[in-house]
Design a protein around this motif. Structure first.
Motif, PDB file in Angstrom:
ATOM      1  N   LYS A  90      16.413 -23.975  45.152  1.00  0.00           N
ATOM      2  CA  LYS A  90      17.548 -24.704  45.719  1.00  0.00           C
ATOM      3  C   LYS A  90      17.418 -24.959  47.223  1.00  0.00           C
ATOM      4  N   GLU A  91      16.848 -23.983  47.973  1.00  0.00           N
ATOM      5  CA  GLU A  91      16.869 -24.102  49.433  1.00  0.00           C
ATOM      6  C   GLU A  91      15.793 -23.257  50.104  1.00  0.00           C
ATOM      7  N   SER A  92      15.467 -23.640  51.347  1.00  0.00           N
ATOM      8  CA  SER A  92      14.618 -22.798  52.185  1.00  0.00           C
ATOM      9  C   SER A  92      15.433 -21.572  52.583  1.00  0.00           C
ATOM     10  N   CYS A  93      14.802 -20.399  52.609  1.00  0.00           N
ATOM     11  CA  CYS A  93      15.567 -19.188  52.922  1.00  0.00           C
ATOM     12  C   CYS A  93      14.655 -18.008  53.230  1.00  0.00           C
ATOM     13  N   VAL A  94      15.281 -16.933  53.704  1.00  0.00           N
ATOM     14  CA  VAL A  94      14.615 -15.646  53.904  1.00  0.00           C
ATOM     15  C   VAL A  94      15.241 -14.677  52.906  1.00  0.00           C
ATOM     16  N   ILE A  95      14.406 -13.961  52.147  1.00  0.00           N
ATOM     17  CA  ILE A  95      14.916 -12.981  51.181  1.00  0.00           C
ATOM     18  C   ILE A  95      14.358 -11.610  51.548  1.00  0.00           C
ATOM     19  N   VAL A  96      15.254 -10.654  51.746  1.00  0.00           N
ATOM     20  CA  VAL A  96      14.854  -9.308  52.165  1.00  0.00           C
ATOM     21  C   VAL A  96      14.780  -8.381  50.952  1.00  0.00           C
ATOM     22  N   GLY A  97      13.601  -7.761  50.762  1.00  0.00           N
ATOM     23  CA  GLY A  97      13.431  -6.748  49.720  1.00  0.00           C
ATOM     24  C   GLY A  97      13.557  -7.265  48.301  1.00  0.00           C
ATOM     25  N   ARG A  98      13.928  -6.364  47.401  1.00  0.00           N
ATOM     26  CA  ARG A  98      14.218  -6.672  45.999  1.00  0.00           C
ATOM     27  C   ARG A  98      13.090  -7.367  45.252  1.00  0.00           C
ATOM     28  N   CYS A  99      11.839  -7.006  45.593  1.00  0.00           N
ATOM     29  CA  CYS A  99      10.655  -7.538  44.888  1.00  0.00           C
ATOM     30  C   CYS A  99      10.586  -9.063  44.898  1.00  0.00           C
ATOM     31  N   ALA A 100      11.165  -9.685  45.928  1.00  0.00           N
ATOM     32  CA  ALA A 100      11.212 -11.154  45.973  1.00  0.00           C
ATOM     33  C   ALA A 100       9.816 -11.756  45.993  1.00  0.00           C
ATOM     34  N   ASP A 101       8.869 -11.080  46.654  1.00  0.00           N
ATOM     35  CA  ASP A 101       7.502 -11.607  46.700  1.00  0.00           C
ATOM     36  C   ASP A 101       6.897 -11.674  45.296  1.00  0.00           C
ATOM     37  N   TYR A 102       7.247 -10.694  44.474  1.00  0.00           N
ATOM     38  CA  TYR A 102       6.736 -10.675  43.098  1.00  0.00           C
ATOM     39  C   TYR A 102       7.438 -11.734  42.248  1.00  0.00           C
ATOM     40  N   ALA A 103       8.740 -11.854  42.410  1.00  0.00           N
ATOM     41  CA  ALA A 103       9.501 -12.854  41.653  1.00  0.00           C
ATOM     42  C   ALA A 103       8.999 -14.264  41.951  1.00  0.00           C
ATOM     43  N   LEU A 104       8.511 -14.465  43.178  1.00  0.00           N
ATOM     44  CA  LEU A 104       8.073 -15.802  43.601  1.00  0.00           C
ATOM     45  C   LEU A 104       6.557 -15.893  43.739  1.00  0.00           C
ATOM     46  N   SER A 105       5.845 -15.047  43.013  1.00  0.00           N
ATOM     47  CA  SER A 105       4.383 -14.999  43.138  1.00  0.00           C
ATOM     48  C   SER A 105       3.695 -16.312  42.771  1.00  0.00           C
ATOM     49  N   ASP A 106       4.362 -17.151  41.976  1.00  0.00           N
ATOM     50  CA  ASP A 106       3.761 -18.436  41.595  1.00  0.00           C
ATOM     51  C   ASP A 106       4.268 -19.583  42.483  1.00  0.00           C
ATOM     52  N   ASN A 107       4.984 -19.241  43.557  1.00  0.00           N
ATOM     53  CA  ASN A 107       5.519 -20.260  44.466  1.00  0.00           C
ATOM     54  C   ASN A 107       4.570 -20.426  45.656  1.00  0.00           C
ATOM     55  N   PRO A 108       3.896 -21.577  45.761  1.00  0.00           N
ATOM     56  CA  PRO A 108       2.896 -21.766  46.828  1.00  0.00           C
ATOM     57  C   PRO A 108       3.497 -21.865  48.227  1.00  0.00           C
ATOM     58  N   ASN A 109       4.808 -22.060  48.313  1.00  0.00           N
ATOM     59  CA  ASN A 109       5.470 -22.221  49.614  1.00  0.00           C
ATOM     60  C   ASN A 109       6.163 -20.945  50.084  1.00  0.00           C
ATOM     61  N   CYS A 110       5.762 -19.840  49.482  1.00  0.00           N
ATOM     62  CA  CYS A 110       6.376 -18.550  49.803  1.00  0.00           C
ATOM     63  C   CYS A 110       5.427 -17.738  50.692  1.00  0.00           C
ATOM     64  N   LEU A 111       5.936 -17.273  51.827  1.00  0.00           N
ATOM     65  CA  LEU A 111       5.157 -16.427  52.732  1.00  0.00           C
ATOM     66  C   LEU A 111       5.714 -15.010  52.657  1.00  0.00           C
ATOM     67  N   ASN A 112       4.860 -14.062  52.281  1.00  0.00           N
ATOM     68  CA  ASN A 112       5.295 -12.685  52.063  1.00  0.00           C
ATOM     69  C   ASN A 112       4.907 -11.792  53.239  1.00  0.00           C
ATOM     70  N   VAL A 113       5.932 -11.192  53.855  1.00  0.00           N
ATOM     71  CA  VAL A 113       5.733 -10.389  55.063  1.00  0.00           C
ATOM     72  C   VAL A 113       6.177  -8.957  54.805  1.00  0.00           C
ATOM     73  N   PHE A 114       5.448  -7.996  55.370  1.00  0.00           N
ATOM     74  CA  PHE A 114       5.882  -6.599  55.313  1.00  0.00           C
ATOM     75  C   PHE A 114       6.044  -6.085  56.736  1.00  0.00           C
ATOM     76  N   ILE A 115       7.207  -5.496  57.015  1.00  0.00           N
ATOM     77  CA  ILE A 115       7.507  -4.955  58.344  1.00  0.00           C
ATOM     78  C   ILE A 115       7.466  -3.428  58.287  1.00  0.00           C
ATOM     79  N   ARG A 116       6.637  -2.844  59.138  1.00  0.00           N
ATOM     80  CA  ARG A 116       6.565  -1.387  59.227  1.00  0.00           C
ATOM     81  C   ARG A 116       6.765  -0.963  60.673  1.00  0.00           C
ATOM     82  N   SER A 117       6.851   0.337  60.884  1.00  0.00           N
ATOM     83  CA  SER A 117       7.024   0.859  62.236  1.00  0.00           C
ATOM     84  C   SER A 117       6.598   2.319  62.240  1.00  0.00           C
ATOM     85  N   ASP A 118       6.182   2.817  63.397  1.00  0.00           N
ATOM     86  CA  ASP A 118       5.776   4.218  63.487  1.00  0.00           C
ATOM     87  C   ASP A 118       6.974   5.123  63.179  1.00  0.00           C
ATOM     88  N   MET A 119       6.721   6.217  62.477  1.00  0.00           N
ATOM     89  CA  MET A 119       7.797   7.106  62.038  1.00  0.00           C
ATOM     90  C   MET A 119       8.664   7.583  63.199  1.00  0.00           C
TER      91      MET A 119
END
Length: 206
Positions: A106-135
């Motif tokens: 439906k729209e361009s968007c940012v989706i946080v968490g909830r396995c969204a990268d996996y749900a959209l694994s067949d979407n060529p316009n999806c950029l999957n980012v992981f954010i980490r930080s020192d403990m």
């Protein structure tokens, strides 16, 4: 304007500022961010009450294999017999899974968490980012934000990461936090939130 929807998914360690990165990214691009809002959307589409989604949100599960669920899941119909017979946690996951796909169509968007990268694994316009930080940085942020001791903050980081990891690893064929599971991994102990957003946008250009 892009001829297709640009989708950004954000996986994140607890206390890593992943949500803030997602919010800033969405604000800069003038698009929506879906986080807890996704729960409300999924609740509406599935007929399950929102409280159920909150209780099962990104929580690990130990029930039967996900592959079995996918074998019996028939095309997103929440009234079909296989869906009705499923454990509640699977219903919640599949309702969110469908909602993520519908939003991305439906729209361009940012989706946080909830396995969204996996749900959209067949979407060529999806950029999957992981954010980490020192403990150490995560502990200080959580301690300050929630006004709790650093020991409690550390316990919370470990517990939340374990929940997210178990949930992600169970429902996807990938490993949570593993660089190979994402297009781009960013450490917010090394760069600011603004710089993290710059990196994501620069990566998208390539």
């Amino acid at each position: 304007m892009a001829a297709y929807n640009e989708i950004y998914t954000i996986g994140r360690e607890f206390g890593s500022l992943g949500k803030k990165v997602g919010e800033e990214l969405a604000e800069r691009l003038g698009i929506k961010i879906y986080n807890k809002e996704l729960l409300a959307e999924a609740a509406k589409s599935s007929g399950l009450c929102e409280e159920i989604f909150e209780n099962h949100d990104e929580k690990p599960t130990n029930s039967f294999l996900y592959s079995l669920v996918m074998d019996t899941y028939s095309g997103g119909t929440f009234s079909s017999a296989p869906f009705l017979d499923m454990p509640l946690n699977h219903k919640v996951f599949l309702a969110q899974f469908d909602t993520i796909k519908q939003i991305a169509e439906k729209e361009s968007c940012v989706i946080v968490g909830r396995c969204a990268d996996y749900a959209l694994s067949d979407n060529p316009n999806c950029l999957n980012v992981f954010i980490r930080s020192d403990m150490e940085d995560r502990i200080k942020r959580i301690s300050k934000r929630l006004d709790i001791t650093e020991n409690k903050a550390k316990d919370m980081c470990i517990k939340k990461d374990k929940q997210r990891s178990s949930y992600y690893n169970y429902y996807t064929s990938k490993k949570w936090g593993d660089a190979r599971s994402y297009d781009l991994c960013i450490n917010t102990s090394k760069v600011s939130v603004d710089d993290a957003v710059d990196l994501i946008l620069k990566y998208r250009e390539n």
